[in-house]
Write a protein that holds these residues in place. Structure first.
Motif, PDB file in Angstrom:
ATOM      1  N   ALA A  26     -52.448  11.641   1.973  1.00 31.90           N
ATOM      2  CA  ALA A  26     -51.918  10.799   0.926  1.00 31.90           C
ATOM      3  C   ALA A  26     -50.585  10.463   1.270  1.00 31.90           C
ATOM      4  N   TYR A  27     -50.011   9.205   0.855  1.00 33.89           N
ATOM      5  CA  TYR A  27     -48.749   8.836   1.133  1.00 33.89           C
ATOM      6  C   TYR A  27     -47.818   9.396   0.053  1.00 33.89           C
ATOM      7  N   ASN A  28     -46.542   9.913   0.507  1.00 25.20           N
ATOM      8  CA  ASN A  28     -45.616  10.148  -0.301  1.00 25.20           C
ATOM      9  C   ASN A  28     -44.967   9.087  -0.969  1.00 25.20           C
ATOM     10  N   ASP A  29     -43.840   9.378  -1.832  1.00 20.87           N
ATOM     11  CA  ASP A  29     -43.189   8.270  -2.556  1.00 20.87           C
ATOM     12  C   ASP A  29     -42.249   7.381  -1.523  1.00 20.87           C
ATOM     13  N   PHE A  30     -41.978   7.994  -0.667  1.00 20.62           N
ATOM     14  CA  PHE A  30     -41.046   7.182   0.417  1.00 20.62           C
ATOM     15  C   PHE A  30     -41.819   6.218   1.337  1.00 20.62           C
ATOM     16  N   GLU A  31     -43.028   7.067   1.582  1.00 23.48           N
ATOM     17  CA  GLU A  31     -43.733   6.026   2.583  1.00 23.48           C
ATOM     18  C   GLU A  31     -44.528   4.788   1.489  1.00 23.48           C
ATOM     19  N   GLN A  32     -44.871   4.937   0.498  1.00 21.63           N
ATOM     20  CA  GLN A  32     -45.416   3.994  -0.600  1.00 21.63           C
ATOM     21  C   GLN A  32     -44.099   3.019  -0.660  1.00 21.63           C
ATOM     22  N   LEU A  33     -43.088   3.202  -0.617  1.00 26.21           N
ATOM     23  CA  LEU A  33     -42.020   2.129  -1.039  1.00 26.21           C
ATOM     24  C   LEU A  33     -41.826   1.549   0.448  1.00 26.21           C
ATOM     25  N   LEU A  34     -41.947   2.253   1.635  1.00 23.02           N
ATOM     26  CA  LEU A  34     -41.957   1.311   2.898  1.00 23.02           C
ATOM     27  C   LEU A  34     -43.187   0.442   2.936  1.00 23.02           C
ATOM     28  N   ARG A  35     -44.223   0.833   2.601  1.00 15.91           N
ATOM     29  CA  ARG A  35     -45.494   0.131   2.667  1.00 15.91           C
ATOM     30  C   ARG A  35     -45.281  -1.211   1.694  1.00 15.91           C
ATOM     31  N   LYS A  36     -44.554  -0.860   0.623  1.00 16.58           N
ATOM     32  CA  LYS A  36     -44.411  -1.973  -0.416  1.00 16.58           C
ATOM     33  C   LYS A  36     -43.439  -3.027  -0.017  1.00 16.58           C
ATOM     34  N   ALA A  37     -42.360  -2.361   0.861  1.00 14.71           N
ATOM     35  CA  ALA A  37     -41.217  -3.379   1.412  1.00 14.71           C
ATOM     36  C   ALA A  37     -41.714  -4.092   2.388  1.00 14.71           C
ATOM     37  N   ASN A  38     -42.485  -3.481   3.332  1.00 17.22           N
ATOM     38  CA  ASN A  38     -43.328  -4.187   4.513  1.00 17.22           C
ATOM     39  C   ASN A  38     -44.132  -5.361   4.155  1.00 17.22           C
ATOM     40  N   LYS A  39     -44.913  -4.998   2.991  1.00 21.00           N
ATOM     41  CA  LYS A  39     -45.826  -5.999   2.380  1.00 21.00           C
ATOM     42  C   LYS A  39     -45.112  -7.177   1.980  1.00 21.00           C
ATOM     43  N   LYS A  40     -44.038  -7.158   0.895  1.00 16.81           N
ATOM     44  CA  LYS A  40     -43.060  -7.966   0.802  1.00 16.81           C
ATOM     45  C   LYS A  40     -42.387  -8.891   1.613  1.00 16.81           C
ATOM     46  N   HIS A  41     -42.091  -8.273   2.778  1.00 19.98           N
ATOM     47  CA  HIS A  41     -41.508  -8.927   4.128  1.00 19.98           C
ATOM     48  C   HIS A  41     -42.424 -10.105   4.556  1.00 19.98           C
ATOM     49  N   TYR A  42     -43.758  -9.510   4.670  1.00 19.13           N
ATOM     50  CA  TYR A  42     -44.589 -10.482   5.111  1.00 19.13           C
ATOM     51  C   TYR A  42     -45.009 -11.621   4.235  1.00 19.13           C
ATOM     52  N   THR A  43     -44.873 -11.266   2.744  1.00 18.31           N
ATOM     53  CA  THR A  43     -45.136 -12.358   1.799  1.00 18.31           C
ATOM     54  C   THR A  43     -43.865 -13.232   1.758  1.00 18.31           C
ATOM     55  N   ASP A  44     -42.688 -13.031   1.793  1.00 15.69           N
ATOM     56  CA  ASP A  44     -41.551 -13.735   1.683  1.00 15.69           C
ATOM     57  C   ASP A  44     -41.582 -14.467   3.028  1.00 15.69           C
ATOM     58  N   PHE A  45     -42.213 -14.028   4.282  1.00 11.84           N
ATOM     59  CA  PHE A  45     -42.212 -14.693   5.524  1.00 11.84           C
ATOM     60  C   PHE A  45     -43.180 -15.955   5.380  1.00 11.84           C
ATOM     61  N   ILE A  46     -44.333 -15.846   4.784  1.00 14.36           N
ATOM     62  CA  ILE A  46     -45.378 -16.639   4.661  1.00 14.36           C
ATOM     63  C   ILE A  46     -44.668 -17.754   3.417  1.00 14.36           C
ATOM     64  N   SER A  47     -44.170 -17.213   2.706  1.00 13.21           N
ATOM     65  CA  SER A  47     -43.499 -18.289   1.573  1.00 13.21           C
ATOM     66  C   SER A  47     -42.527 -19.205   2.101  1.00 13.21           C
ATOM     67  N   SER A  48     -41.635 -18.458   2.922  1.00  8.91           N
ATOM     68  CA  SER A  48     -40.685 -19.412   3.713  1.00  8.91           C
ATOM     69  C   SER A  48     -41.304 -20.506   4.522  1.00  8.91           C
ATOM     70  N   LEU A  49     -42.412 -20.192   5.368  1.00  8.87           N
ATOM     71  CA  LEU A  49     -42.930 -21.100   6.204  1.00  8.87           C
ATOM     72  C   LEU A  49     -43.526 -22.222   5.477  1.00  8.87           C
ATOM     73  N   ARG A  50     -44.326 -22.045   4.097  1.00  9.99           N
ATOM     74  CA  ARG A  50     -44.614 -23.068   3.288  1.00  9.99           C
ATOM     75  C   ARG A  50     -43.842 -24.072   2.655  1.00  9.99           C
ATOM     76  N   ARG A  51     -42.670 -23.291   2.357  1.00 11.72           N
ATOM     77  CA  ARG A  51     -41.338 -24.031   1.472  1.00 11.72           C
ATOM     78  C   ARG A  51     -40.743 -24.937   2.649  1.00 11.72           C
ATOM     79  N   ARG A  52     -40.727 -24.387   4.020  1.00  8.82           N
ATOM     80  CA  ARG A  52     -40.163 -25.414   5.070  1.00  8.82           C
ATOM     81  C   ARG A  52     -40.976 -26.371   5.343  1.00  8.82           C
TER      82      ARG A  52
END
Length: 873
Positions: A541-567
């Motif tokens: 299982a993932y610990n709490d820190f690894e869960q936060l890293l996965r969530k941050a990584n997912k947010k990074h790609y979500t923001d990147f795709i959103s910026s491409l659409r906005r541009r």
């Protein structure tokens, strides 16, 4: 005549020294002399011969010039004859020839320097087929007259269609009967039986005499005459016949393999007709022509120019025959088949008899799969005028009334336009049957039994009551009587008020519950709603820190795709701003507050249809009807003259750089290929028109190269012809030499494609003719004695050049009593002038006289005059 100047040494000559002697030769007559010089060296005697030769020329010429085999294509073929002077002085030659085959011999006379070679050009016009064997005499100085034979053979450029298997000349291909929608191919050889290469193109003659397009030739006379209306319809015959390749180049005596494909199509008619009697016979002609061998003849009719095309003999016709038949299948008991009612799981059958009504072709069929119905056999072949039975079974899989559309595919061979050589099997026709059947249902009693315990692996885990006795429907899922997730009968008392969002776990999922799918979700049992135990393995299982890293990584790609659409959206908005940001647009929304006007169909101008151009598909055939339509549209426009001599616009430059195909060149008409000026007079100027018709949708650049002096006044020599336009170039002929003139000039299309035009003229001298060469003058009845005798003579000019004349009287010892007026003048071309001859009677005046008509730069004619005096007693 030889003189020796030397001083003989008195003493011996030492080694390394020399004695010089000079021999002078002074010829006194034109003959070669021979002598010798004696040299005494100690006891040896050396004789040195002396030769005195007179300078002379030694001319040699070839005895035969062979032009070989040539094509009768109105070209001038030039060969060179070499005259070699091996002598020491210049020699003179002169060519004597009085035949008509050799046109130009240049130079006909001249001088050849010593130790040099002079070339004589001999031109032959290849306009008439035949064998050339001419002799011309060449006078050579100090050699006399030498004979030079000119040999050659002029043959027609012959194209032949040969059979692939037999190798013999093929006149007709009979494809036989075919079903509409199918195809059949035949292979032929196109043979170039000529010593030069030929660019050829295939043209489908769809308006030739004897052609038939969809006529039932086996029908009655009335039916055939009624079917003749098909010829006037706009039918694209190029879809019926394919020829691959339909253009190309053949080297001398080369064969080319050509595939001809026949694909009959059913034409729509104006009247209803039974498909069984609809037979269409085709007789078409496929013509293989040399590229550019279609000349144009323009005739002024009612003030306009009408273009008609004429083909030279450099072509070969191939007749194509074939027939199209429809597929005629009859069914017994009919195309609508009813089946008996049956229950679920049962089967009913009907025997259907299929009969092929065709007398010429078999039928290959294939039944498509249909739900609840099966056919045996599914595919097969029915011979000519034969029957075949098929068994159609109705096996319903569900209850209800069924009306199915059974599709029967008729299988045949079809052709792929991209690859004509590969025939493929396909469905070219479909026949539909209607199948009707009803499936009834049986009534069954359903008994519910109680399941006292939980047996997840055997029965339904979500209910107490299970359906039993379902009969044959044992493969269906049992019905749950009680939904335990929606009841609280067995719910534990402490869990009755639990309102969290826990998930319900089934009892039979414990084998897979080693670890939860998601660690932060709760699960409860299905009945008591007790919280299930979830084991979390720390190694997996993932610990709490690894869960936060996965969530941050997912947010990074979500923001990147959103910026491409906005541009992207910003860029599109900026583009629309630049489009509408102009002085014309003031920001008003289109049609805001405006009412649409009432538009009538009469307000629209009648649009002229665009000219029908042939598609650029390489497999598309040229047809004579389409070519005639294009030519008529091009010639109906006004005649363009003095066009631009060079491409100026971007479109013109782009078009004039194109390399045209053989089919495109065949649609450009430049002619006539032979310009015959007929009888023309020397020193005159005669003009004929070279017509140019551009039937393409692009510009073409025509450049003419004129080298002969007689055609130097031809202008303009360069023109850019717009699409679908006709024009002409005046060809001017002038000559000062009497005789037959034949020469050719060449032209280039887009600086690449070369053509030739032959110019023929018969140059005649300036000549005047008299209406009579003997004029008898008689007195007018009723006139007094001593009255002058008068009569006129007509001076005619049969040439196209004005001729000046002068009358000169022939006087002897006695003064002539005849006078003529006018004594000089000019006769215009193709006109005449009346001259009056007067005899003045007197005592002892001569009754005969003579005048000489002297034509300037022309002939002379004698006119005898005689006064007929009648004495009455």
């Amino acid at each position: 005549q030889f003189k020796l100047i030397v001083e003989n040494p008195d003493k011996p000559v030492a080694s390394g020294l020399q004695v010089k002697a000079v021999v002078e030769y002074t010829p006194k007559c034109s003959e070669d002399l021979q002598d010798k010089l004696t040299l005494l060296v100690d006891d040896d005697v050396v004789h040195i011969p002396l030769l005195g030769l007179i300078p002379y020329c030694d001319l040699e010429i070839e005895s035969e010039v062979n032009f070989g085999e040539m094509i009768a294509n109105n070209k001038l073929v030039t060969k060179e004859i070499s005259i070699t002077n091996r002598g020491t002085t210049s020699g003179v030659f002169r060519v004597l020839y009085d035949g008509v085959v050799l046109l130009n011999i240049k130079p006909a006379r001249g001088e050849i320097k010593p130790k040099s070679v002079r070339k004589i050009k001999v031109d032959i016009c290849t306009d008439v087929p035949g064998v050339i064997k001419e002799m011309m005499k060449v006078e050579l100085e100090s050699r006399g007259c030498a004979e030079v034979w000119i040999k050659g053979v002029v043959v027609e450029q012959v194209l032949k269609v040969l059979g692939v298997s037999c190798g013999k000349v093929l006149k007709c291909i009979n494809f036989g009967p075919l079903y509409f929608g199918t195809s059949k191919t035949e292979k032929i050889h196109l043979y170039n039986e000529s010593p030069e290469h030929v660019d050829w193109v295939a043209v489908l003659e769809d308006n030739a005499i004897g052609g038939e397009m969809g006529t039932d030739l086996q029908g009655s006379t009335d039916a055939v005459l009624h079917d003749l209306s098909l010829k006037n319809k706009d039918v694209d015959i190029s879809t019926l016949i394919l020829c691959v390749p339909n253009q190309g180049t053949l080297l001398p005596y080369e064969k080319c393999l050509i595939t001809v494909c026949f694909s009959p199509e059913k034409f729509e008619r104006d009247f209803e007709e039974n498909d069984a009697s609809l037979v269409q016979d085709y007789v078409l002609f496929l013509r293989f022509e040399s590229v550019g061998e279609r000349s144009v003849c323009l005739q002024d009719l009612s003030g306009g120019a009408t273009a008609t095309t004429r083909s030279h003999s450099r072509h070969v016709d191939l007749a194509l025959m074939g027939s199209g038949f429809p597929v005629v299948l009859t069914f017994k008991p009919g195309t609508v088949i009813h089946f008996k009612d049956c229950y679920l799981g049962e089967q009913t059958q009907v025997v259907c008899t299929m009969k092929n009504e065709s007398e010429f072709l078999p039928v290959t069929f294939s039944f498509r799969k249909a739900a609840h119905f099966s056919i045996s056999p599914e595919r097969g072949m029915i011979k000519i005028k034969s029957e075949k039975e098929v068994m159609i079974s109705f096996s319903p899989h569900q209850i209800g009334a069924f009306e199915m559309k059974q599709i029967i595919d008729i299988i045949g061979t079809g052709v792929d336009k991209n690859n004509v050589d590969a025939l493929k099997t396909k469905s070219f026709h479909q026949i539909y049957l209607t199948l009707l059947g009803v499936c009834k249902s049986k009534r069954t009693s359903i008994v519910f039994t109680i399941n006292p315990g939980l047996t997840p692996l055997i029965s339904n885990a979500t209910g107490q009551f299970v359906v039993r006795g379902t009969g044959q429907l044992s493969d269906t899922a049992p019905v749950a009587i009680l939904k335990s997730t929606q009841t609280q009968i067995h719910t534990h008392q402490k869990n009755r008020n639990c309102k969290d969002d826990a998930l319900i776990a089934f009892p039979n999922d414990r084998a897979a519950s080693l670890r939860p799918s998601e660690w932060n979700k709760k699960y409860r049992t299905i009945f008591t709603k007790t919280e299930r135990y979830n084991y979390v393995d720390p190694e997996f299982a993932y610990n709490d820190f690894e869960q936060l890293l996965r969530k941050a990584n997912k947010k990074h790609y979500t923001d990147f795709i959103s910026s491409l659409r906005r541009r992207r959206l910003q860029k599109e908005a900026a583009g629309e701003f630049y489009i509408y940001n102009n002085p014309v647009s003031i920001g008003i929304k289109p049609a805001e507050g405006l009412k649409s006007p009432n538009i009538s169909i009469t307000d629209f101008p009648e649009e002229k249809p665009e000219p029908k151009m042939l598609p650029p598909d390489d497999n598309c055939m040229l047809t004579s009807r389409n070519l005639a339509e294009i030519v008529s549209k091009s010639t109906n426009k006004g005649v363009w003259s003095w066009l631009s001599p060079m491409p100026s616009s971007t479109q013109e430059k782009e078009d004039c750089r194109l390399t045209l195909t053989h089919k495109q060149l065949h649609q450009i008409f430049i002619g006539p290929s032979t310009i015959d000026f007929g009888d023309v007079c020397v020193y005159s100027t005669t003009t004929k028109e070279l017509h140019i018709i551009n039937n393409l949708s692009v510009h073409i650049w025509i450049q003419i190269e004129v080298e002969v002096a007689e055609l130097q006044e031809t202008s303009p020599l360069s023109q850019v012809v717009p699409p679908l336009t006709k024009t002409h170039i005046p060809v001017v002929f002038e000559t000062t030499t009497v005789g037959m003139f034949k020469s050719s000039f060449s032209y280039k299309i887009n600086k690449q494609h070369i053509g030739h035009v032959l110019v023929v003229a018969r140059a005649m001298p300036i000549e005047l003719q008299l209406s009579t060469k003997e004029l008898i003058l008689s007195p007018v009845p009723g006139c007094l004695a001593g009255t002058e005798f008068r009569r006129t003579v007509r001076v005619c000019n049969p040439r196209n050049h004005p001729a000046g004349f002068t009358w000169r009287p022939v006087t002897g010892d006695r003064k002539s009593a005849f006078t003529i007026k006018p004594t000089r003048g000019i006769v215009e071309p193709y006109s005449d002038v009346e001259c009056e001859v007067v005899w003045h009677p007197g005592f002892n005046t001569p009754e005969t006289g003579q005048f000489i008509l002297c034509v300037r730069k022309g002939n002379s004619i004698n006119l005898k005059c005689l006064a007929k005096v009648t004495i009455h007693l």
